[in-house]
Design a protein around this motif. Sequence first.
Motif, mmCIF file in Angstrom:
data_model
loop_
_atom_site.group_PDB
_atom_site.id
_atom_site.type_symbol
_atom_site.label_atom_id
_atom_site.label_comp_id
_atom_site.label_asym_id
_atom_site.label_seq_id
_atom_site.Cartn_x
_atom_site.Cartn_y
_atom_site.Cartn_z
ATOM 1 N N ALA A 184 0.819 -1.303 0.011
ATOM 2 C CA ALA A 184 0.016 -0.043 0.033
ATOM 3 C C ALA A 184 0.912 1.182 -0.186
ATOM 4 O O ALA A 184 0.443 2.314 0.597
ATOM 5 N N TYR A 185 2.068 1.170 -0.512
ATOM 6 C CA TYR A 185 2.898 2.273 -0.593
ATOM 7 C C TYR A 185 3.193 3.094 0.700
ATOM 8 O O TYR A 185 3.057 4.325 0.788
ATOM 9 N N GLN A 186 3.306 2.264 1.604
ATOM 10 C CA GLN A 186 3.629 2.879 3.127
ATOM 11 C C GLN A 186 4.829 3.903 2.822
ATOM 12 O O GLN A 186 5.627 3.717 2.085
ATOM 13 N N GLN A 187 4.561 5.108 3.795
ATOM 14 C CA GLN A 187 5.576 5.977 4.037
ATOM 15 C C GLN A 187 7.042 5.066 4.364
ATOM 16 O O GLN A 187 7.035 4.459 5.112
ATOM 17 N N THR A 188 8.055 5.495 3.641
ATOM 18 C CA THR A 188 9.321 5.305 3.967
ATOM 19 C C THR A 188 9.874 5.496 5.233
ATOM 20 O O THR A 188 9.553 6.772 5.716
ATOM 21 N N ASN A 189 10.627 4.638 5.811
ATOM 22 C CA ASN A 189 11.329 5.106 7.035
ATOM 23 C C ASN A 189 12.492 3.874 7.478
ATOM 24 O O ASN A 189 12.780 3.339 6.380
ATOM 25 N N ILE A 190 12.843 3.809 8.733
ATOM 26 C CA ILE A 190 13.966 3.147 9.067
ATOM 27 C C ILE A 190 13.736 1.531 8.776
ATOM 28 O O ILE A 190 14.428 0.747 8.247
ATOM 29 N N VAL A 191 12.569 1.171 8.915
ATOM 30 C CA VAL A 191 11.941 -0.077 8.718
ATOM 31 C C VAL A 191 11.440 -0.365 7.109
ATOM 32 O O VAL A 191 11.781 -1.265 6.823
ATOM 33 N N THR A 192 10.597 0.431 6.881
ATOM 34 C CA THR A 192 10.038 0.285 5.509
ATOM 35 C C THR A 192 10.933 1.245 4.739
ATOM 36 O O THR A 192 10.948 2.407 4.460
ATOM 37 N N LEU A 193 11.539 0.434 3.586
ATOM 38 C CA LEU A 193 12.447 1.104 2.729
ATOM 39 C C LEU A 193 11.733 1.307 1.272
ATOM 40 O O LEU A 193 10.825 0.695 0.892
ATOM 41 N N SER A 194 12.326 2.208 0.498
ATOM 42 C CA SER A 194 11.771 2.397 -0.902
ATOM 43 C C SER A 194 12.428 1.180 -1.769
ATOM 44 O O SER A 194 13.521 0.498 -1.202
ATOM 45 N N PRO A 195 11.959 0.879 -2.770
ATOM 46 C CA PRO A 195 12.242 -0.306 -3.471
ATOM 47 C C PRO A 195 13.821 -0.330 -3.818
ATOM 48 O O PRO A 195 14.500 -0.980 -3.920
ATOM 49 N N GLU A 196 14.213 1.273 -4.288
ATOM 50 C CA GLU A 196 15.562 1.501 -4.828
ATOM 51 C C GLU A 196 16.543 1.274 -3.669
ATOM 52 O O GLU A 196 17.529 0.725 -3.819
ATOM 53 N N ASP A 197 16.164 1.812 -2.437
ATOM 54 C CA ASP A 197 17.004 1.642 -1.370
ATOM 55 C C ASP A 197 17.312 0.150 -1.293
ATOM 56 O O ASP A 197 18.395 -0.314 -0.747
ATOM 57 N N PHE A 198 16.276 -0.382 -1.125
ATOM 58 C CA PHE A 198 16.339 -2.105 -0.760
ATOM 59 C C PHE A 198 17.003 -2.786 -1.677
ATOM 60 O O PHE A 198 17.858 -3.460 -1.274
ATOM 61 N N VAL A 199 16.894 -2.581 -2.729
ATOM 62 C CA VAL A 199 17.548 -3.158 -3.971
ATOM 63 C C VAL A 199 19.192 -2.817 -3.794
ATOM 64 O O VAL A 199 19.952 -3.705 -4.006
ATOM 65 N N LYS A 200 19.452 -1.781 -3.715
ATOM 66 C CA LYS A 200 20.788 -1.422 -3.561
ATOM 67 C C LYS A 200 21.502 -1.966 -2.511
ATOM 68 O O LYS A 200 22.479 -2.246 -2.363
ATOM 69 N N SER A 201 20.871 -2.086 -1.100
ATOM 70 C CA SER A 201 21.168 -2.702 -0.027
ATOM 71 C C SER A 201 21.273 -4.121 -0.186
ATOM 72 O O SER A 201 22.304 -4.799 0.225
ATOM 73 N N SER A 202 20.194 -4.676 -0.809
ATOM 74 C CA SER A 202 20.301 -6.294 -0.840
ATOM 75 C C SER A 202 21.437 -6.692 -1.833
ATOM 76 O O SER A 202 22.145 -7.655 -1.372
ATOM 77 N N LEU A 203 21.863 -5.968 -2.630
ATOM 78 C CA LEU A 203 22.777 -6.374 -3.643
ATOM 79 C C LEU A 203 24.131 -6.378 -3.185
ATOM 80 O O LEU A 203 25.178 -7.034 -3.490
ATOM 81 N N GLN A 204 24.275 -5.591 -1.739
ATOM 82 C CA GLN A 204 25.598 -5.503 -1.364
ATOM 83 C C GLN A 204 25.662 -6.878 -0.295
ATOM 84 O O GLN A 204 27.007 -7.264 0.088
ATOM 85 N N TYR A 205 24.890 -7.703 -0.112
ATOM 86 C CA TYR A 205 24.888 -8.905 0.506
ATOM 87 C C TYR A 205 24.734 -10.079 -0.597
ATOM 88 O O TYR A 205 24.621 -11.292 0.267
ATOM 89 N N LEU A 206 25.168 -10.006 -1.585
ATOM 90 C CA LEU A 206 24.990 -10.982 -2.819
ATOM 91 C C LEU A 206 25.929 -12.081 -2.396
ATOM 92 O O LEU A 206 25.611 -13.258 -2.541
ATOM 93 N N ARG A 207 26.908 -11.838 -1.713
ATOM 94 C CA ARG A 207 28.208 -12.852 -1.348
ATOM 95 C C ARG A 207 28.097 -13.230 0.147
ATOM 96 O O ARG A 207 28.772 -13.938 0.610
ATOM 97 N N ALA A 208 26.833 -12.887 0.841
ATOM 98 C CA ALA A 208 26.538 -12.881 2.189
ATOM 99 C C ALA A 208 26.082 -14.337 2.465
ATOM 100 O O ALA A 208 25.902 -14.797 3.693
ATOM 101 N N GLY A 209 25.736 -15.178 1.799
ATOM 102 C CA GLY A 209 25.242 -16.730 1.985
ATOM 103 C C GLY A 209 24.011 -16.803 1.033
ATOM 104 O O GLY A 209 23.693 -16.110 0.172
ATOM 105 N N ASP A 210 23.351 -18.117 1.290
ATOM 106 C CA ASP A 210 22.347 -18.493 0.233
ATOM 107 C C ASP A 210 21.055 -17.611 0.649
ATOM 108 O O ASP A 210 20.046 -18.130 -0.033
#
Length: 324
Positions: A239-265
């Motif tokens: 529901a397009y909740q307001q972004t905050n420390i817990v609810t991330l924007s898609p762009e911020d989440f994706v950039k963050s998640s790709l930093q953990y690509l080598r962090a395990g399965d």
Amino acid sequence: MDLMELFFISLGTVVVVYYGVKLLLFSRMLFPRMWFPLSKSFFSSMGEWAVVTGSSEGIGRAYAFVLAEQGMNVVIMSRTKVKLDQVAKEIGDTTGQRVKVIVTDFTKENIFSEIEEQLRDLNIGVLVNNVGILPSFIPCKFLESVELDQTITNVINCNVKTMTKMCKIILPGMENRGKGVIVNISSGVASIPFPLYTLYAASKVFVERFSRGLQAEYKDKGIIIQAVAPFGVSTRMAAYQQTNIVTLSPEDFVKSSLQYLRAGDKTHGSVCHTVLGRLLQSIPLKVLYADSMLHSLQDYVKNKAAQKISISATRATFENAQNK
């Protein structure tokens, strides 16, 4: 020193070492660029093309943009041609990379032979299996789902079958080249058996188990396969909740998640979501399953949905007034 004293000293040492190692492993999540570095050419070195399902908006759209920014051409796939064409134009104008659009409805049967034909001969280095659907936007009990038989089919086809079929299509090329990346989007709600999201959470458990098993099978082939299990991301599904420390924007989440690509399965994709996952698993299920908790969850989602509808209606009224 008697035997009993030696036993307790040894036990204490083991406990300290065990939790010390766990703390060290968790601390790595705070500094992913240091612990799990990726070169600037990492993604483009995997292959010429990236394929992203469910990429007309939200997390999928963000993955397509980031991978194009990393120098990859992208194949974007969804059922809404107008949205896909717009995303393709934005990616092309912004990054200069080529974009191939495939319009398909992943809830349908017998769609994958055509997809395979359209992907034939592409050097695909990255696959992001992002597409997924909720049985119902408002959380509800399994038997209360509208058109339950069709809902079951849609969820299994979209959330489960699509991922396995896309891996079947693309994984052989990665195996032949001895490199590749597959990212399968699970969900934080799959961390526990989750009432009111039972069917959705179960489908995402499959995503996680399939991904981790597949990584064990193909890790020696030079292929990275990872399940990513986010919690709050500000998308249409949330529901397009307001972004905050817990609810991330898609762009911020994706950039963050790709930093953990080598962090395990498996990863939650960000520090805050990793902490949420640990907290959720530490809460007794009796507390989470209490009727008061479940009703509160339903009311919370209903209120958020109502607020979003109200805001949209107000905005539409304002825009109409301006256009008169």
